[in-house]
Design an enzyme around this catalytic site. Sequence first.
Site, PDB file in Angstrom:
ATOM      1  N   HIS A   1       1.817   2.964  -8.533  1.00 56.11           N
ATOM      2  CA  HIS A   1       2.831   1.863  -8.820  1.00 56.11           C
ATOM      3  C   HIS A   1       3.576   3.301  -7.938  1.00 56.11           C
ATOM      4  O   HIS A   1       4.880   3.144  -8.225  1.00 56.11           O
ATOM      5  CB  HIS A   1       3.155   3.449 -10.795  1.00 56.11           C
ATOM      6  CG  HIS A   1       1.802   2.052 -11.426  1.00 56.11           C
ATOM      7  ND1 HIS A   1       1.585   2.739 -12.056  1.00 56.11           N
ATOM      8  CD2 HIS A   1       1.344   0.907 -10.873  1.00 56.11           C
ATOM      9  CE1 HIS A   1       1.098   1.720 -12.685  1.00 56.11           C
ATOM     10  NE2 HIS A   1       1.156   0.953 -12.552  1.00 56.11           N
ATOM     11  N   HIS A   2       3.554   3.517  -6.585  1.00 54.88           N
ATOM     12  CA  HIS A   2       4.665   4.674  -6.206  1.00 54.88           C
ATOM     13  C   HIS A   2       5.638   3.848  -5.689  1.00 54.88           C
ATOM     14  O   HIS A   2       7.504   3.970  -5.573  1.00 54.88           O
ATOM     15  CB  HIS A   2       3.887   4.460  -4.502  1.00 54.88           C
ATOM     16  CG  HIS A   2       3.796   3.714  -3.519  1.00 54.88           C
ATOM     17  ND1 HIS A   2       2.755   2.770  -3.507  1.00 54.88           N
ATOM     18  CD2 HIS A   2       4.528   3.694  -2.275  1.00 54.88           C
ATOM     19  CE1 HIS A   2       2.655   1.896  -2.148  1.00 54.88           C
ATOM     20  NE2 HIS A   2       3.605   2.639  -2.002  1.00 54.88           N
TER      21      HIS A   2
ATOM     22  N   LYS B   1       1.777  -5.521  -7.311  1.00 58.13           N
ATOM     23  CA  LYS B   1       1.926  -7.569  -6.446  1.00 58.13           C
ATOM     24  C   LYS B   1       0.658  -7.539  -5.450  1.00 58.13           C
ATOM     25  O   LYS B   1      -0.279  -6.308  -5.119  1.00 58.13           O
ATOM     26  CB  LYS B   1       2.837  -7.376  -4.892  1.00 58.13           C
ATOM     27  CG  LYS B   1       3.261  -8.888  -4.501  1.00 58.13           C
ATOM     28  CD  LYS B   1       3.926  -9.123  -5.126  1.00 58.13           C
ATOM     29  CE  LYS B   1       3.434 -11.662  -4.749  1.00 58.13           C
ATOM     30  NZ  LYS B   1       3.047 -11.783  -4.922  1.00 58.13           N
TER      31      LYS B   1
ATOM     32  N   LYS C   1      -1.695  -2.957   3.002  1.00 58.72           N
ATOM     33  CA  LYS C   1      -0.830  -3.908   3.045  1.00 58.72           C
ATOM     34  C   LYS C   1       0.821  -3.929   3.305  1.00 58.72           C
ATOM     35  O   LYS C   1       0.874  -4.170   4.098  1.00 58.72           O
ATOM     36  CB  LYS C   1      -1.083  -5.308   2.732  1.00 58.72           C
ATOM     37  CG  LYS C   1      -1.255  -6.606   3.681  1.00 58.72           C
ATOM     38  CD  LYS C   1      -2.099  -7.509   2.655  1.00 58.72           C
ATOM     39  CE  LYS C   1      -3.738  -7.591   2.485  1.00 58.72           C
ATOM     40  NZ  LYS C   1      -4.605  -8.228   2.363  1.00 58.72           N
TER      41      LYS C   1
ATOM     42  N   ASP D   1       6.347  -3.720   5.995  1.00 58.95           N
ATOM     43  CA  ASP D   1       7.582  -2.944   5.288  1.00 58.95           C
ATOM     44  C   ASP D   1       7.847  -3.951   3.990  1.00 58.95           C
ATOM     45  O   ASP D   1       8.829  -4.263   3.949  1.00 58.95           O
ATOM     46  CB  ASP D   1       8.700  -2.750   6.153  1.00 58.95           C
ATOM     47  CG  ASP D   1       8.608  -1.681   7.046  1.00 58.95           C
ATOM     48  OD1 ASP D   1       8.254  -0.400   6.410  1.00 58.95           O
ATOM     49  OD2 ASP D   1       9.185  -1.714   7.646  1.00 58.95           O
TER      50      ASP D   1
ATOM     51  N   LYS E   1      -3.964  -6.779  -7.915  1.00 57.78           N
ATOM     52  CA  LYS E   1      -5.085  -7.732  -7.701  1.00 57.78           C
ATOM     53  C   LYS E   1      -5.727  -8.327  -9.229  1.00 57.78           C
ATOM     54  O   LYS E   1      -5.763  -7.302 -10.017  1.00 57.78           O
ATOM     55  CB  LYS E   1      -6.415  -7.568  -7.172  1.00 57.78           C
ATOM     56  CG  LYS E   1      -6.530  -8.902  -6.223  1.00 57.78           C
ATOM     57  CD  LYS E   1      -5.950  -8.410  -5.007  1.00 57.78           C
ATOM     58  CE  LYS E   1      -7.012  -9.923  -4.350  1.00 57.78           C
ATOM     59  NZ  LYS E   1      -5.612 -10.387  -2.840  1.00 57.78           N
TER      60      LYS E   1
ATOM     61  N   SER F   1       5.310 -14.270  -0.040  1.00 56.24           N
ATOM     62  CA  SER F   1       5.180 -14.177  -1.316  1.00 56.24           C
ATOM     63  C   SER F   1       6.701 -13.184  -1.377  1.00 56.24           C
ATOM     64  O   SER F   1       7.440 -13.676  -2.701  1.00 56.24           O
ATOM     65  CB  SER F   1       4.398 -13.066  -1.863  1.00 56.24           C
ATOM     66  OG  SER F   1       3.134 -14.126  -1.958  1.00 56.24           O
TER      67      SER F   1
HETATM   68  P1  NAD Z   1     -10.035 -20.494  -0.870  1.00 55.72           P
HETATM   69  O1  NAD Z   1     -10.268 -20.415  -1.916  1.00 55.72           O
HETATM   70  O2  NAD Z   1      -8.794 -21.423  -0.585  1.00 55.72           O
HETATM   71  O3  NAD Z   1     -10.663 -21.032   0.487  1.00 55.72           O
HETATM   72  C1  NAD Z   1     -11.727 -20.040   0.758  1.00 55.72           C
HETATM   73  C2  NAD Z   1     -12.823 -20.838   1.756  1.00 55.72           C
HETATM   74  O4  NAD Z   1     -13.979 -20.136   1.968  1.00 55.72           O
HETATM   75  C3  NAD Z   1     -13.440 -22.408   1.136  1.00 55.72           C
HETATM   76  O5  NAD Z   1     -13.266 -23.239   1.495  1.00 55.72           O
HETATM   77  C4  NAD Z   1     -14.179 -21.804   0.855  1.00 55.72           C
HETATM   78  O6  NAD Z   1     -15.828 -23.315   0.838  1.00 55.72           O
HETATM   79  C5  NAD Z   1     -15.238 -21.037   1.831  1.00 55.72           C
HETATM   80  N1  NAD Z   1     -16.103 -20.116   1.655  1.00 55.72           N
HETATM   81  C6  NAD Z   1     -16.674 -19.465   0.669  1.00 55.72           C
HETATM   82  N2  NAD Z   1     -18.198 -18.966   0.860  1.00 55.72           N
HETATM   83  C7  NAD Z   1     -18.379 -19.514   2.283  1.00 55.72           C
HETATM   84  C8  NAD Z   1     -19.767 -18.622   2.911  1.00 55.72           C
HETATM   85  N3  NAD Z   1     -20.389 -18.332   2.670  1.00 55.72           N
HETATM   86  N4  NAD Z   1     -19.578 -18.945   4.608  1.00 55.72           N
HETATM   87  C9  NAD Z   1     -18.275 -19.927   4.924  1.00 55.72           C
HETATM   88  N5  NAD Z   1     -17.119 -20.831   3.797  1.00 55.72           N
HETATM   89  C10 NAD Z   1     -17.045 -19.655   2.531  1.00 55.72           C
HETATM   90  O7  NAD Z   1      -9.415 -19.026  -0.597  1.00 55.72           O
HETATM   91  P2  NAD Z   1      -8.132 -17.911   0.762  1.00 55.72           P
HETATM   92  O8  NAD Z   1      -6.909 -17.884  -0.268  1.00 55.72           O
HETATM   93  O9  NAD Z   1      -8.179 -19.563   2.066  1.00 55.72           O
HETATM   94  O10 NAD Z   1      -9.164 -17.213   1.229  1.00 55.72           O
HETATM   95  C11 NAD Z   1      -9.616 -16.098   1.956  1.00 55.72           C
HETATM   96  C12 NAD Z   1      -9.979 -15.549   2.655  1.00 55.72           C
HETATM   97  O11 NAD Z   1      -8.415 -14.335   2.701  1.00 55.72           O
HETATM   98  C13 NAD Z   1     -10.259 -13.624   1.099  1.00 55.72           C
HETATM   99  O12 NAD Z   1     -10.622 -13.251   1.243  1.00 55.72           O
HETATM  100  C14 NAD Z   1      -8.674 -13.603   0.141  1.00 55.72           C
HETATM  101  O13 NAD Z   1      -8.776 -12.722  -0.638  1.00 55.72           O
HETATM  102  C15 NAD Z   1      -8.395 -13.507   1.647  1.00 55.72           C
HETATM  103  N6  NAD Z   1      -6.722 -14.046   1.374  1.00 55.72           N
HETATM  104  C16 NAD Z   1      -6.065 -15.208   1.491  1.00 55.72           C
HETATM  105  C17 NAD Z   1      -4.685 -15.076   0.983  1.00 55.72           C
HETATM  106  C18 NAD Z   1      -3.835 -16.412   0.256  1.00 55.72           C
HETATM  107  O14 NAD Z   1      -2.788 -16.378   0.789  1.00 55.72           O
HETATM  108  N7  NAD Z   1      -4.633 -16.997   0.470  1.00 55.72           N
HETATM  109  C19 NAD Z   1      -3.672 -14.089   1.660  1.00 55.72           C
HETATM  110  C20 NAD Z   1      -4.400 -12.096   2.000  1.00 55.72           C
HETATM  111  C21 NAD Z   1      -5.772 -12.542   2.098  1.00 55.72           C
END
Ligand code: NAD
Length: 476
Positions: A70-71, A76, A100, A105, A112, A368
Site C-alpha cells: 500500500h506504499h 494494481k 515491477k 515509475d 494480484k 494499464s
Molecule cells: P494467456 O492465458 O493469454 O496465455 C498463456 C499461454 O500459455 C496459453 O496459450 C497456454 O495454452 C500456454 N501454455 C500453458 N501451459 C503451457 C505449457 N506447459 N507449455 C507451453 N505453453 C503453455 O496468458 P498471458 O496473459 O499471455 O500470460 C502469460 C505469462 O505472462 C504469465 O506468466 C503472466 O503472469 C505473464 N504476464 C502477463 C501479462 C499480461 O498483460 N497479460 C503481463 C505481465 C506478465
Amino acid sequence: MSKKNQSKADAYSFFSCIEKNFDKAARHLSIKKGLLEQIKSCNAVYRMHFPVKIGKEIQVIEAYRVQHSHHKLPCKGGIRYSIKVNQDEVMTLAALMTYKCAIVDVPFGGAKGGIKIDPQIVSAENIEKITRRYTSELIKKNFIGPGIDVPAPDYGTGEREMSWIFDTFLSLSPGEVDALACVTGKPVSQGGVRGRKEATGLGVFYGIRELCKMKEEMLSVGLDVGLNGKKVIIQGLGNVGYHAATFFHEAGAIIVALAEREGAIYNKKGLNVSNVILHLKKTGSILNFPESKNIEDTEKALELECDILIPAALENVIHKHNANRIKAKIIGEAANGPVTPEADDILGKKGVLIVPDIYLNAGGVTVSYFEWLKNLSHVRYGRMEKRFSENMNTELLQVIETSCRKKIPIEEKKMILRGPREIDLVRSGLEDTMINGFHKIRDLKKSLKIENLRTAAFVLSINKIIDSYEKLGIFP
Ligand code: NAD
C-alpha cells in the site's frame, strides 16, 4: 508440463523464490532489517469462497485478491484464471507487481487476483457468472475501485473478463464518475486504451532489442549486435507470447520454435507466426504445422539450439533439472517467475544473460497506467494535440519547401504531417519506458558491480520503494 515436473514445481514455494532474489539485492544496500521486512510482506490477503450455480449443481469457487503493498495507491495487478491458482502463487505475483511498478515509475502498489478454475473447460456463460460474482465479492470488502485496487488481465483472462468486471462495478456503484478506471485491459469500445492488448509482448520486444544493441553484452555471449537473424524460441502463444513472437518476427528475428500445452513445433529456417496462428485456429493445435517438426514433449522445446529463449506461459518452467540443458544465450522472462533461483545460479555460471520479469514484462502495467489516466481524465490521448500538430507541421513544411524551392514527395509529406494518434502516443510512452528502465538497471549493475540484471533490477526497485516510504514520512 509432465506430471513429474509438475510436482517439482508444485512443491516449490514461489513466494520464497522471490524472497531469495530480494535478499540477494538487499545485500547491496544498507537498509534496516525491519524496513526490508515491511517491503517484502503482503499487506492484505483476501481469500474467498463463493457459490455459483453451474447447470443444476452449486459449485464452490476458491478465489483470491492479494494487495502486496500500500506504499502507493491504488494497488494494481492482473487476475489469473487457472486450476493451479493458490495463495502462494497469488501472493508472489502481487509482490512482483510492486517491484515491477517501482522499476518503470508507475505509481501503484502491487496486487494480484486469482480464481481457481480451468477456463478451457468452463463455459463462457459460467465464466461470466464467476467473474461477476468475484467482482461483487471484491466490492463488498472494498477491494476494488479506481483509487483502491485496479485489476487487469493475466493468464487465462482478457478484454472480455475486464469488461464484465467493469460492468458489474458500474452497476453496483451508481454515480461513480470514475468507474471506468476500476479495471484496465478493457476493450477500446468500453474505455480501454489502444495498444494495451499487445503491450506486454511489445515491451518484451523493446527490452530484448535494447539488450541486443549493447556491444559489451553481445560480445560476452558471442553474438552480433542487433536482432536481425537471431534465433528465437517462444513458450506460450497466448496474449504475451503471441504478440512478442509477432514483433520479433517483424524485426527480422527467426522464430525457430513455438511451444504450447499440446507440444511444440520446430523449423530451423523459421516459422511464420501469423500462419501458425491461422493453423491453430483451423485445427485447434499448433502441431502438424506444414514444414515443421512436431516435438511431443513441449518442455523439450526449451532445450533446443537458439540465441534467445522467451518463456511466456507460466512460472518455474526452467528449474535445476533442465537448466544445464538450456542452450539459449539470452533468456527473456516474459512470464512471471519462469526461472527458479537454483536455475538462475546454474545459468548465471554458464554466462547466460537473463532479462528479469520484474523489468521485462512491465509493458502491460505501463500501458494499464496510461489507460487508468485516460479513464480518470475522460479524454482520449491525442484529442487535444492531433489537429494542432498537423497544422504546425503543415506550416513548417511550407516554409521548408519555399526556402528550398523544392517539393517534398507526397508520401513523405503525409508521414511528416501526421499528428499523433492514441496508439502512437501509447507506443512511444511504452518504448521510452522500456528503454529507460533497461539503462537504469544496466547502469546500476555496472556502478555497484552487481552480479546480474535481476539483482540490479531488485536493487533499483527497493531503492525506489524506500524513497516513497521516506516521502510519506513513514520511516524517517
Ligand atoms: P494467456 O492465458 O493469454 O496465455 C498463456 C499461454 O500459455 C496459453 O496459450 C497456454 O495454452 C500456454 N501454455 C500453458 N501451459 C503451457 C505449457 N506447459 N507449455 C507451453 N505453453 C503453455 O496468458 P498471458 O496473459 O499471455 O500470460 C502469460 C505469462 O505472462 C504469465 O506468466 C503472466 O503472469 C505473464 N504476464 C502477463 C501479462 C499480461 O498483460 N497479460 C503481463 C505481465 C506478465
